[in-house]
Design an enzyme around this catalytic site. Sequence first.
Site, PDB file in Angstrom:
ATOM      1  N   THR A 104       0.140  -7.742  -7.673  1.00 19.09           N
ATOM      2  CA  THR A 104       0.393  -8.474  -6.430  1.00 19.09           C
ATOM      3  C   THR A 104      -0.895  -8.652  -5.633  1.00 19.09           C
ATOM      4  OG1 THR A 104       2.651  -7.611  -6.317  1.00 19.09           O
ATOM      5  CG2 THR A 104       1.703  -8.455  -4.276  1.00 19.09           C
ATOM      6  N   THR A 152      12.896  -6.094  -7.999  1.00 19.09           N
ATOM      7  CA  THR A 152      11.901  -6.090  -6.940  1.00 19.09           C
ATOM      8  C   THR A 152      11.707  -4.667  -6.456  1.00 19.09           C
ATOM      9  OG1 THR A 152      11.284  -6.968  -4.766  1.00 19.09           O
ATOM     10  CG2 THR A 152      13.627  -6.623  -5.150  1.00 19.09           C
ATOM     11  N   HIS A 192      -2.719 -11.533  -6.989  1.00 17.85           N
ATOM     12  CA  HIS A 192      -2.154 -12.789  -6.469  1.00 17.85           C
ATOM     13  C   HIS A 192      -2.720 -13.082  -5.078  1.00 17.85           C
ATOM     14  CE1 HIS A 192       0.969 -13.801  -9.461  1.00 17.85           C
ATOM     15  NE2 HIS A 192       1.184 -12.506  -9.573  1.00 17.85           N
ATOM     16  N   CYS A 221      21.307  -2.924   3.122  1.00 13.51           N
ATOM     17  CA  CYS A 221      20.879  -1.580   3.503  1.00 13.51           C
ATOM     18  C   CYS A 221      22.063  -0.622   3.592  1.00 13.51           C
ATOM     19  CB  CYS A 221      20.152  -1.609   4.843  1.00 13.51           C
ATOM     20  SG  CYS A 221      18.435  -2.182   4.762  1.00 13.51           S
TER      21      CYS A 221
END
Length: 365
Positions: A44, A291, A47, A103
């Site tokens: 990441t 993720t 990126h 959550c």
Amino acid sequence: MEKTMLGLVKEKRQPGAVLKEVPVPQVGDDEVLVRVKASSICGTDVHIYNWDAWAEKTVVTPNVFGHEFAGVVEAVGSQVANVNIGDHVSAEGHIVCGRCKPCRTGNSHVCLQTRSFGITVPGCFATYAVVKASNVIHNRKDMPFELACLQDPLGNAVQTVLSGDIVGKSVAVIGSGLIGLMSIAVAKACGAGKVIAADIHPYRLDMARKMGADVLVNSAAEKLSAAIYDHTDGEGAEVVLEMSGNPNAIREGFAGAAHSARVSLLGIPMGDVLLDMEQIIFKGIRVEGITGRRMYETWYQAKGLLEGGVLNLSPLVTHTFTLDRYEEAFDLMIGGRCGKVVFLHETMEHSSTELHCGKYAYQTV
């Protein structure tokens, strides 16, 4: 007078970064201040450094980036009860609201209001970092900082591998970057059958072999799906772990998947991906989007694998740098000529020594 520190900043919305003096972050009532001892470069971060389409639509600038770290707590907020000064810690990088439906139903890793450490809030490529006390992960003091900072990406690998059955199954890991390499080790540690590793870089394929892959496929030299079928008696891979984000590799992963396979997608696509939906439907493929880490189940799974001695990450850390050598570090990552690249925040010397610290031992080369 405001205290300052060195930080690696994504200052402009274009390729590159700058190392500069920035303010030491202030600690809120529910936060802790960590002196960063080691941090590592994630895909990441590449990126962000390269400033691709994903970064353009996601990343806040100017901002200290980086999200994989380990360090020592130097200050705690007035409401913090679970962390003490002197604790060795890392932290979960997803800062969640705790109130939305995900959550409240055990899915906070996909919180609707997520803020991301080092992406939308200041990160760890700096002398100090501030994190929520609720996000703190305690580390054993006998764990080297260079290893402790790898737990965040290890968690990505653990969630990807364990998002479905793995024991005895044929597994194709597409993309032998760092999380792909970790996934190979995790799959083998958790009882996978034959593990096929694919990449276009010979260096990374050699790393995949060291991490336990049974079969190596250079997908620049041969058709990936055909190779997968060749090495699975014509059945296809029962588990496909897609780590590359390359649109063609994603398509080849689905093409090489067995009937009723599980395909777990972690790689960030570098463009639009045109998929054969009939193939997915009529093969009965189950697709998992991955993720981060499940909070905090994945962290405990990763720690159990590390502390139980069944997971060997020793070949991974191949280079260490100080932050002022960030351009060299990112060039290595971009060129695929390295394993895990770690920043050491309190030494100006390149490390290439074997570290032995209790049950944790690995070689930087």
